[in-house]
Design a protein around this motif. Structure first.
Motif, mmCIF file in Angstrom:
data_model
loop_
_atom_site.group_PDB
_atom_site.id
_atom_site.type_symbol
_atom_site.label_atom_id
_atom_site.label_comp_id
_atom_site.label_asym_id
_atom_site.label_seq_id
_atom_site.Cartn_x
_atom_site.Cartn_y
_atom_site.Cartn_z
ATOM 1 N N VAL A 150 0.831 -1.206 0.000
ATOM 2 C CA VAL A 150 0.000 0.000 0.000
ATOM 3 C C VAL A 150 0.867 1.258 0.000
ATOM 4 O O VAL A 150 0.622 2.207 -0.758
ATOM 5 C CB VAL A 150 -0.957 0.000 1.208
ATOM 6 N N LEU A 151 1.894 1.284 0.845
ATOM 7 C CA LEU A 151 2.758 2.461 0.907
ATOM 8 C C LEU A 151 3.534 2.652 -0.392
ATOM 9 O O LEU A 151 3.691 3.786 -0.869
ATOM 10 C CB LEU A 151 3.713 2.349 2.086
ATOM 11 N N SER A 156 7.947 6.501 -5.692
ATOM 12 C CA SER A 156 9.384 6.353 -5.459
ATOM 13 C C SER A 156 10.118 7.529 -6.068
ATOM 14 O O SER A 156 9.636 8.171 -7.004
ATOM 15 C CB SER A 156 9.903 5.037 -6.047
ATOM 16 N N HIS A 157 11.271 7.810 -5.521
ATOM 17 C CA HIS A 157 12.135 8.859 -6.058
ATOM 18 C C HIS A 157 12.860 8.310 -7.274
ATOM 19 O O HIS A 157 13.287 7.149 -7.282
ATOM 20 C CB HIS A 157 13.132 9.313 -4.985
ATOM 21 N N GLY A 158 13.031 9.129 -8.281
ATOM 22 C CA GLY A 158 13.643 8.650 -9.524
ATOM 23 C C GLY A 158 15.033 8.081 -9.328
ATOM 24 O O GLY A 158 15.415 7.110 -9.989
ATOM 25 N N ASN A 159 15.805 8.648 -8.415
ATOM 26 C CA ASN A 159 17.175 8.199 -8.184
ATOM 27 C C ASN A 159 17.315 7.360 -6.919
ATOM 28 O O ASN A 159 18.432 7.094 -6.472
ATOM 29 C CB ASN A 159 18.113 9.410 -8.083
ATOM 30 N N LEU A 160 16.182 6.966 -6.332
ATOM 31 C CA LEU A 160 16.223 6.215 -5.081
ATOM 32 C C LEU A 160 16.703 4.791 -5.327
ATOM 33 O O LEU A 160 16.196 4.098 -6.211
ATOM 34 C CB LEU A 160 14.844 6.190 -4.429
ATOM 35 N N GLN A 161 17.679 4.346 -4.549
ATOM 36 C CA GLN A 161 18.159 2.972 -4.611
ATOM 37 C C GLN A 161 17.977 2.323 -3.252
ATOM 38 O O GLN A 161 17.883 2.998 -2.229
ATOM 39 C CB GLN A 161 19.639 2.934 -5.020
ATOM 40 N N GLY A 162 17.959 1.012 -3.245
ATOM 41 C CA GLY A 162 17.805 0.302 -1.983
ATOM 42 C C GLY A 162 16.348 0.044 -1.657
ATOM 43 O O GLY A 162 15.525 -0.245 -2.538
ATOM 44 N N LEU A 163 16.018 0.164 -0.387
ATOM 45 C CA LEU A 163 14.673 -0.162 0.082
ATOM 46 C C LEU A 163 13.649 0.822 -0.473
ATOM 47 O O LEU A 163 13.927 2.012 -0.637
ATOM 48 C CB LEU A 163 14.623 -0.132 1.606
ATOM 49 N N SER A 164 12.453 0.317 -0.728
ATOM 50 C CA SER A 164 11.348 1.186 -1.134
ATOM 51 C C SER A 164 10.816 1.908 0.093
ATOM 52 O O SER A 164 11.170 1.600 1.237
ATOM 53 C CB SER A 164 10.236 0.352 -1.769
ATOM 54 N N TYR A 165 9.924 2.884 -0.143
ATOM 55 C CA TYR A 165 9.352 3.619 0.979
ATOM 56 C C TYR A 165 8.545 2.695 1.891
ATOM 57 O O TYR A 165 8.527 2.870 3.114
ATOM 58 C CB TYR A 165 8.481 4.758 0.476
ATOM 59 N N GLY A 166 7.858 1.711 1.309
ATOM 60 C CA GLY A 166 7.091 0.782 2.129
ATOM 61 C C GLY A 166 7.978 -0.044 3.027
ATOM 62 O O GLY A 166 7.700 -0.244 4.222
ATOM 63 N N GLU A 167 9.098 -0.566 2.485
ATOM 64 C CA GLU A 167 10.033 -1.354 3.285
ATOM 65 C C GLU A 167 10.729 -0.478 4.321
ATOM 66 O O GLU A 167 10.975 -0.913 5.455
ATOM 67 C CB GLU A 167 11.066 -2.007 2.362
ATOM 68 N N LEU A 168 11.045 0.757 3.947
ATOM 69 C CA LEU A 168 11.686 1.682 4.876
ATOM 70 C C LEU A 168 10.763 1.977 6.065
ATOM 71 O O LEU A 168 11.189 1.982 7.223
ATOM 72 C CB LEU A 168 12.038 2.971 4.142
ATOM 73 N N ALA A 169 9.479 2.214 5.766
ATOM 74 C CA ALA A 169 8.515 2.495 6.832
ATOM 75 C C ALA A 169 8.341 1.295 7.750
ATOM 76 O O ALA A 169 8.301 1.434 8.983
ATOM 77 C CB ALA A 169 7.173 2.900 6.232
ATOM 78 N N LEU A 170 8.266 0.087 7.186
ATOM 79 C CA LEU A 170 8.074 -1.103 8.009
ATOM 80 C C LEU A 170 9.302 -1.362 8.872
ATOM 81 O O LEU A 170 9.184 -1.754 10.041
ATOM 82 C CB LEU A 170 7.768 -2.307 7.121
ATOM 83 N N GLU A 180 -4.972 5.147 4.020
ATOM 84 C CA GLU A 180 -5.936 4.622 4.993
ATOM 85 C C GLU A 180 -7.079 3.890 4.307
ATOM 86 O O GLU A 180 -7.561 2.862 4.800
ATOM 87 C CB GLU A 180 -6.474 5.763 5.853
ATOM 88 N N ASP A 181 -7.517 4.397 3.185
ATOM 89 C CA ASP A 181 -8.585 3.742 2.440
ATOM 90 C C ASP A 181 -8.156 2.339 2.013
ATOM 91 O O ASP A 181 -8.863 1.349 2.254
ATOM 92 C CB ASP A 181 -8.941 4.594 1.217
ATOM 93 N N LYS A 182 -6.982 2.225 1.406
ATOM 94 C CA LYS A 182 -6.518 0.917 0.914
ATOM 95 C C LYS A 182 -6.194 -0.027 2.055
ATOM 96 O O LYS A 182 -6.452 -1.241 1.956
ATOM 97 C CB LYS A 182 -5.297 1.117 0.013
ATOM 98 N N LEU A 183 -5.632 0.491 3.151
ATOM 99 C CA LEU A 183 -5.312 -0.381 4.284
ATOM 100 C C LEU A 183 -6.569 -0.997 4.880
ATOM 101 O O LEU A 183 -6.591 -2.192 5.211
ATOM 102 C CB LEU A 183 -4.572 0.423 5.362
ATOM 103 N N TRP A 184 -7.623 -0.189 5.040
ATOM 104 C CA TRP A 184 -8.844 -0.741 5.618
ATOM 105 C C TRP A 184 -9.470 -1.769 4.684
ATOM 106 O O TRP A 184 -9.893 -2.849 5.137
ATOM 107 C CB TRP A 184 -9.849 0.363 5.921
#
Length: 539
Positions: free
Chosen positions: A30-31, A37-51, A114-118
């Motif tokens: 969901v995240l 994602s950032h165009g130049n972002l490498q490594g973990l995604s925002y969802g993995e980073l948040a978890l 929140e909509d998708k999580l529920w």
């Protein structure tokens, strides 16, 4: 052991439980979908980073950004194994976490999350949403207030009016007890205007036709009319200033027909009595019939009756103390004007006007300068027993109003539903207590404050899922879990909390050992005690 061999040991503790529960909620997917994602972002995604950050918060009871990087660098192998992606050193640095908060602080993205999580969790876990509880809370921090800023001085529910605060409005689905939606507002906003926006949020997620329950701040006529107009229903407590004359009429009706009052609870030993009336209302272009549930809980009536007795006793002592025996420093009542001013102040202070009357006499009190001087003496205080008993009978009455007819929501059901406020209060307690500990917030910009608050509500959802899943499983199996209470190994419970379940893993200090050699590598996990195996079985 050859020089090429390397032994790496990392603490595991509750990380597998937290990360697995986050995955069950669909947090990563969901995240990633909503935050992009950032165009130049490498490594973990925002969802993995948040978890991963949530795993740190729930393990270490700390949500500061600056500490996460060092913690994650010491657990790279464990986190890589649990998240399913390589965690490199520096992956959880302050800049990356800050960018995550900036995106979580975007209100449009947050609503989509929140909509998708529920929808995902309700489908997977079959959570029921018969009604929705609305309420707000505050969280303070050591911030500077700015015009139009998020952190503002206001009425504090944390008993810290000296600190700037934000206000969090929340909707909890009942009887599931799961957080449905939340919204962050400046700390000086009044609660009254926050209900309808949250109703619209909840309606967009679960649809119309739900019963919304809230305290007296939700009882504004415009709010009730808007709920009716939207095809929903409401249940709220009518505040005393609302319809005071009609409230007195309802209490008169209850006292005049006490034998016809409906018992609430066990018919043999009811914990309250009451009756239901109806009235027609009109507002915001809507007309509807409102059910009025007038009731008196026995325990509340007894508490208020005891409080009345204490006030009467205190007022009597205070009145008698107004005319002490003459002596140095003993102030006397010098005339009737002084008497009336002093006695009126005492009666008003103790809220017993009309129930007591001080009996006065005048006696000589000569002095050198004024041989004719007199003083007013209060030898006794008269009690008006009939008035006292009449007021005692009027104590403890409460009024609930609902747009549902009494056939669909009876008096007892209305009282029990309203008294179920513990579901949202537990959410607020977990948000403010360990391990989430929202107070104080260690970020300064409004967007990151909002983003961090949103992140912690995601952690709240993980805690709620752990609690709900374990209790459901224990109830189905008819079992209870031992070993969750420090110093009480034999004590068992069939209603564990997520906090105690996670602490059980920390107490056993579980480790992952990685042995790397020139030809092959080995991993070794700490053996799980039977008590932890039972916990995992019920998750």
């Amino acid at each position: 052991m050859s020089e090429e061999q390397q032994v790496i040991q990392e603490r595991v503790d509750s990380l597998p439980v937290v990360i697995e529960m986050g995955k069950r909620l669909g947090l990563v997917e969901v995240l990633d979908e909503c935050l992009g994602s950032h165009g130049n972002l490498q490594g973990l995604s925002y969802g993995e980073l948040a978890l991963g950050w949530l795993a740190y918060i729930l393990a270490e009871n700390d949500h500061r950004k600056s500490i996460v990087e060092g913690w994650a660098d010491r657990k790279c192998h464990v986190l890589s194994w649990l998240l399913g992606s390589e965690v490199r050193p520096g992956e959880f640095n302050d800049d990356r976490l800050g960018r995550l908060l900036e995106r979580l602080g975007d209100e449009e993205r947050w609503r989509a999350i929140e909509d998708k999580l529920w929808r995902h969790s309700a489908l997977v876990y079959e959570w029921d949403c018969q009604s929705i509880r609305l309420d707000s809370t505050t969280s303070c921090g050591y911030h500077k207030t700015e015009d139009e800023g998020l952190m503002q001085l206001g009425h504090s529910k944390d008993h810290r009016p000296d600190l700037p605060q934000l206000k969090l409005m929340a909707a909890v689905a009942e009887p599931a007890g799961q957080l449905l939606a939340s919204e962050v507002y400046p700390g000086n906003r009044a609660d009254d205007g926050l209900y309808l926006p949250m109703v619209e949020r909840a309606r967009a997620i679960v649809g119309p036709g739900k019963l919304y329950t809230g305290d007296a701040k939700m009882a504004a006529l415009s709010t009730r009319a808007a709920l009716v107009a939207g095809g929903d229903h409401y249940l709220t407590k009518l505040p005393k200033p609302d319809s005071p004359a009609q409230r007195e009429d309802w209490i008169d009706t209850a006292l005049a027909s006490e034998t016809e009052l409906t018992p609430i609870g066990d018919a043999q030993e009811p914990w309250g009595v009451g009756f239901t009336a109806t009235r027609d209302l009109e507002g915001a272009g809507q007309t509807w019939t409102e059910s009025v549930h007038v009731y008196r809980p026995t325990d509340q009536h007894e508490r208020q009756s005891a409080d009345l007795d204490r006030r009467l006793s205190a007022a009597t002592e205070a009145l008698l103390a107004l005319s002490p025996q003459p002596g140095r420093g003993k102030r006397q009542l010098n005339g009737l004007q002084d008497y009336h001013r002093a006695t009126d102040r005492v009666l008003k202070e103790h809220r017993v006007e009309g129930l007591l009357m001080p009996v006065w006499t005048e006696e000589p009190w000569p002095s050198r300068k004024d041989p004719e001087r007199t003083r007013v003496v209060i030898p006794r205080v008269q009690r008006f027993e009939d008035r006292i008993e009449q007021q005692r009978l009027r104590l403890g009455w409460q009024v609930l109003v609902s747009s549902l007819p009494a056939e669909e929501l009876t008096l007892e059901q209305a009282v029990q539903t309203y008294n179920g406020a513990w579901s949202i209060e537990l959410q607020f307690r977990d948000l403010k207590g360990r391990p989430l500990g929202i107070r104080p917030l260690y970020v300064t910009s409004d967007t990151q404050i909002r983003g961090l608050t949103h992140l912690l509500t995601l952690g709240l959802r993980i805690l709620s899922l752990i609690t709900t899943t374990s209790r459901r499983s224990l109830e189905r199996a008819g079992e209870s879990l031992p070993g969750l209470y420090e110093g009480q190994k034999s004590r068992t419970t069939d209603r564990p909390t997520a906090r105690r379940l996670l602490r059980a893993f920390h107490r056993h200090e579980l480790n992952l050992v990685l042995i790397r050699g020139p030809a092959q590598s080995f991993t070794h996990d700490s053996p799980l005690p039977e008590s932890l195996q039972r916990i995992l079985h019920h998750l």
